[in-house]
Motif scaffolding. Structure first.
Motif, PDB file in Angstrom:
ATOM      1  N   GLU A   1       0.823  -1.207   0.000  1.00 27.01           N
ATOM      2  CA  GLU A   1       0.000   0.000   0.000  1.00 27.01           C
ATOM      3  C   GLU A   1       0.859   1.260   0.000  1.00 27.01           C
ATOM      4  OE1 GLU A   1      -3.243   0.419  -0.307  1.00 27.01           O
ATOM      5  OE2 GLU A   1      -3.548  -1.736  -0.553  1.00 27.01           O
ATOM      6  N   LEU A   2       2.092   1.175   0.488  1.00 23.46           N
ATOM      7  CA  LEU A   2       2.970   2.348   0.550  1.00 23.46           C
ATOM      8  C   LEU A   2       3.882   2.471  -0.658  1.00 23.46           C
ATOM      9  CD1 LEU A   2       4.017   2.266   4.328  1.00 23.46           C
ATOM     10  CD2 LEU A   2       2.197   3.586   3.237  1.00 23.46           C
ATOM     11  N   ASP A   3       3.727   1.584  -1.634  1.00 18.07           N
ATOM     12  CA  ASP A   3       4.533   1.658  -2.856  1.00 18.07           C
ATOM     13  C   ASP A   3       4.089   2.867  -3.674  1.00 18.07           C
ATOM     14  OD1 ASP A   3       6.040   1.286  -5.094  1.00 18.07           O
ATOM     15  OD2 ASP A   3       4.989  -0.529  -5.776  1.00 18.07           O
ATOM     16  N   PRO A   4       4.941   3.889  -3.825  1.00 21.26           N
ATOM     17  CA  PRO A   4       4.521   5.109  -4.546  1.00 21.26           C
ATOM     18  C   PRO A   4       4.173   4.858  -6.004  1.00 21.26           C
ATOM     19  CG  PRO A   4       6.894   5.103  -4.162  1.00 21.26           C
ATOM     20  CD  PRO A   4       6.333   3.966  -3.378  1.00 21.26           C
ATOM     21  N   GLU A   5       4.732   3.814  -6.602  1.00 21.78           N
ATOM     22  CA  GLU A   5       4.469   3.519  -7.996  1.00 21.78           C
ATOM     23  C   GLU A   5       3.316   2.536  -8.174  1.00 21.78           C
ATOM     24  OE1 GLU A   5       8.077   2.126  -9.663  1.00 21.78           O
ATOM     25  OE2 GLU A   5       9.177   4.001  -9.302  1.00 21.78           O
ATOM     26  N   GLN A   6       2.765   2.031  -7.056  1.00 20.46           N
ATOM     27  CA  GLN A   6       1.673   1.056  -7.094  1.00 20.46           C
ATOM     28  C   GLN A   6       2.000  -0.113  -8.018  1.00 20.46           C
ATOM     29  OE1 GLN A   6      -1.369   1.292  -5.141  1.00 20.46           O
ATOM     30  NE2 GLN A   6       0.107   2.652  -4.137  1.00 20.46           N
ATOM     31  N   ALA A   7       3.232  -0.602  -7.877  1.00 24.44           N
ATOM     32  CA  ALA A   7       3.711  -1.690  -8.730  1.00 24.44           C
ATOM     33  C   ALA A   7       3.770  -3.012  -7.976  1.00 24.44           C
ATOM     34  CB  ALA A   7       5.092  -1.349  -9.294  1.00 24.44           C
ATOM     35  N   ASN A   8       3.032  -3.087  -6.884  1.00 22.96           N
ATOM     36  CA  ASN A   8       2.963  -4.316  -6.086  1.00 22.96           C
ATOM     37  C   ASN A   8       4.296  -4.684  -5.446  1.00 22.96           C
ATOM     38  OD1 ASN A   8       1.181  -6.311  -5.098  1.00 22.96           O
ATOM     39  ND2 ASN A   8       2.089  -7.844  -6.438  1.00 22.96           N
ATOM     40  N   ASN A   9       5.096  -3.661  -5.150  1.00 25.17           N
ATOM     41  CA  ASN A   9       6.358  -3.871  -4.450  1.00 25.17           C
ATOM     42  C   ASN A   9       6.148  -3.624  -2.956  1.00 25.17           C
ATOM     43  OD1 ASN A   9       7.913  -4.326  -6.852  1.00 25.17           O
ATOM     44  ND2 ASN A   9       7.863  -2.100  -7.216  1.00 25.17           N
ATOM     45  N   ALA A  10       6.599  -4.567  -2.142  1.00 24.99           N
ATOM     46  CA  ALA A  10       6.436  -4.435  -0.693  1.00 24.99           C
ATOM     47  C   ALA A  10       7.421  -3.409  -0.133  1.00 24.99           C
ATOM     48  CB  ALA A  10       6.639  -5.781  -0.020  1.00 24.99           C
ATOM     49  N   ILE A  11       6.879  -2.431   0.558  1.00 27.46           N
ATOM     50  CA  ILE A  11       7.699  -1.416   1.214  1.00 27.46           C
ATOM     51  C   ILE A  11       7.824  -1.782   2.694  1.00 27.46           C
ATOM     52  CG2 ILE A  11       7.948   1.029   1.773  1.00 27.46           C
ATOM     53  CD1 ILE A  11       8.140   0.348  -1.217  1.00 27.46           C
ATOM     54  N   VAL A  12       9.043  -1.893   3.179  1.00 32.24           N
ATOM     55  CA  VAL A  12       9.302  -2.282   4.562  1.00 32.24           C
ATOM     56  C   VAL A  12       9.560  -1.033   5.403  1.00 32.24           C
ATOM     57  CG1 VAL A  12      10.767  -3.626   6.113  1.00 32.24           C
ATOM     58  CG2 VAL A  12      10.263  -4.483   3.797  1.00 32.24           C
ATOM     59  N   VAL A  13       8.803  -0.922   6.489  1.00 28.87           N
ATOM     60  CA  VAL A  13       8.982   0.182   7.428  1.00 28.87           C
ATOM     61  C   VAL A  13       9.472  -0.421   8.742  1.00 28.87           C
ATOM     62  CG1 VAL A  13       7.901   2.122   8.617  1.00 28.87           C
ATOM     63  CG2 VAL A  13       7.108   1.457   6.328  1.00 28.87           C
ATOM     64  N   ARG A  14      10.665  -0.037   9.168  1.00 27.34           N
ATOM     65  CA  ARG A  14      11.275  -0.621  10.351  1.00 27.34           C
ATOM     66  C   ARG A  14      11.326   0.369  11.516  1.00 27.34           C
ATOM     67  NH1 ARG A  14      14.035  -5.217   8.504  1.00 27.34           N
ATOM     68  NH2 ARG A  14      14.358  -5.250   6.232  1.00 27.34           N
ATOM     69  N   ASP A  15      11.569  -0.187  12.693  1.00 29.29           N
ATOM     70  CA  ASP A  15      11.804   0.609  13.910  1.00 29.29           C
ATOM     71  C   ASP A  15      10.698   1.629  14.166  1.00 29.29           C
ATOM     72  OD1 ASP A  15      14.256  -0.749  14.272  1.00 29.29           O
ATOM     73  OD2 ASP A  15      15.257   0.656  12.908  1.00 29.29           O
ATOM     74  N   ILE A  16       9.462   1.204  14.043  1.00 28.64           N
ATOM     75  CA  ILE A  16       8.326   2.093  14.305  1.00 28.64           C
ATOM     76  C   ILE A  16       8.247   2.339  15.809  1.00 28.64           C
ATOM     77  CG2 ILE A  16       5.836   2.414  14.070  1.00 28.64           C
ATOM     78  CD1 ILE A  16       5.943   0.389  11.768  1.00 28.64           C
ATOM     79  N   ALA A  17       8.273   3.592  16.206  1.00 28.80           N
ATOM     80  CA  ALA A  17       8.273   3.933  17.631  1.00 28.80           C
ATOM     81  C   ALA A  17       6.922   4.436  18.111  1.00 28.80           C
ATOM     82  CB  ALA A  17       9.340   4.989  17.923  1.00 28.80           C
ATOM     83  N   GLN A  18       6.120   4.995  17.190  1.00 33.84           N
ATOM     84  CA  GLN A  18       4.851   5.591  17.609  1.00 33.84           C
ATOM     85  C   GLN A  18       3.909   5.708  16.409  1.00 33.84           C
ATOM     86  OE1 GLN A  18       4.335   9.925  18.697  1.00 33.84           O
ATOM     87  NE2 GLN A  18       4.244   9.053  20.774  1.00 33.84           N
ATOM     88  N   THR A  19       2.635   5.511  16.665  1.00 29.06           N
ATOM     89  CA  THR A  19       1.618   5.675  15.626  1.00 29.06           C
ATOM     90  C   THR A  19       0.560   6.650  16.137  1.00 29.06           C
ATOM     91  OG1 THR A  19       1.935   3.389  14.905  1.00 29.06           O
ATOM     92  CG2 THR A  19      -0.043   4.505  14.136  1.00 29.06           C
TER      93      THR A  19
END
Length: 255
Positions: free
Chosen positions: A170-188
């Motif tokens: 969902e976070l792929d800016p090109e919407q090319a079905n590439n998985a974007i990994v978000v690490r070390d999330i500290a707060q939402t």
């Protein structure tokens, strides 16, 4: 009570008294949801005996006692006294045990047919596979139930978890079905449609239950495999591997 052995009857009475006492306490506090859970536990306590009379089977004392404690652990201890939150592996333990017990029940259903039919002769491997499939089906149906409760009544039976890493297309800016990994999330931080802060989640991102569901199915799988192995050797060498017999219902013998 006449259908129970003396030791099982004593355990049944003690556990039933504990649930009744808890239900009275919840009613006095005005906690109707917990009082209903206690009532449900009392009804579930009667199921082993009703099943024995209805289907003319005999549950081994070990199996019957474990089922009673399983009901108590899931309702009175797990939900009302919040053991699920107090003890991190409480839910895991119960789902593993559920996989083991459900496999035993599934094994008994097929084994009774196998032993009491002149036209059916099933192999030990087939019996073990049937027990495994029955257990996994029960596990999947329970997860369907939890998901339905969360969607229809906005509960959290699937138990959300805090995670610090996500992988999403969902976070792929090109919407090319590439998985974007978000690490070390500290707060939402969660906002409503007007930009107002609804709540802040410290420690990471809120998983919506998939980890809990898959963990439950995996430990159910482990419990099912363990019993299926016991069941296989039990049928392969009847009389030698008596451990499995403590968890397999038998047809009630007529007097």
């Amino acid at each position: 009570m006449k259908e129970l052995s003396k030791s099982t009857a004593i355990i049944y009475i003690v556990l039933r008294a504990l649930v009744i006492a808890s239900m009275i306490g919840q009613l006095l506090r005005g906690n109707w949801n917990n009082a209903f859970l206690c009532l449900m536990a009392l009804i579930l306590f009667m199921l082993p005996t009703l099943l024995q009379k209805r289907f003319k089977i005999t549950l081994p004392n070990t199996l019957e006692v474990i089922v009673l404690f399983f009901i108590l652990s899931g309702t009175l201890l797990g939900e009302i006294h919040n053991f699920y939150a107090r003890f991190p592996h409480w839910d895991t333990l119960l789902h593993t045990l559920n996989g083991f017990l459900a496999a035993g029940i599934g094994f008994a259903l097929v084994d009774l047919l196998n032993k009491n039919s002149k036209n059916i002769k099933l192999s030990p491997l087939y019996l073990a596979l049937a027990a495994f499939c029955f257990s996994m089906t029960v596990g999947v149906m329970w997860e369907f139930f939890e998901y339905s409760m969360d969607k229809l009544f906005l509960l959290d039976t699937q138990k959300d978890r805090i995670v610090t890493i996500i992988s999403t297309v969902e976070l792929d800016p090109e919407q090319a079905n590439n998985a974007i990994v978000v690490r070390d999330i500290a707060q939402t931080v969660l906002y409503d449609a007007d930009g107002n802060v609804l709540t802040t989640i410290d420690g990471g991102y809120l998983d919506i239950g998939i980890n809990d569901t898959m963990k439950d199915l995996f430990v159910n799988f482990i419990g099912a495999v363990v019993f299926s192995c016991f069941g296989y050797f039990y049928v392969k060498n009847r009389g030698k591997y008596k451990f499995a017999a403590h968890f397999i219902p038998e047809r009630t013998r007529s007097n």
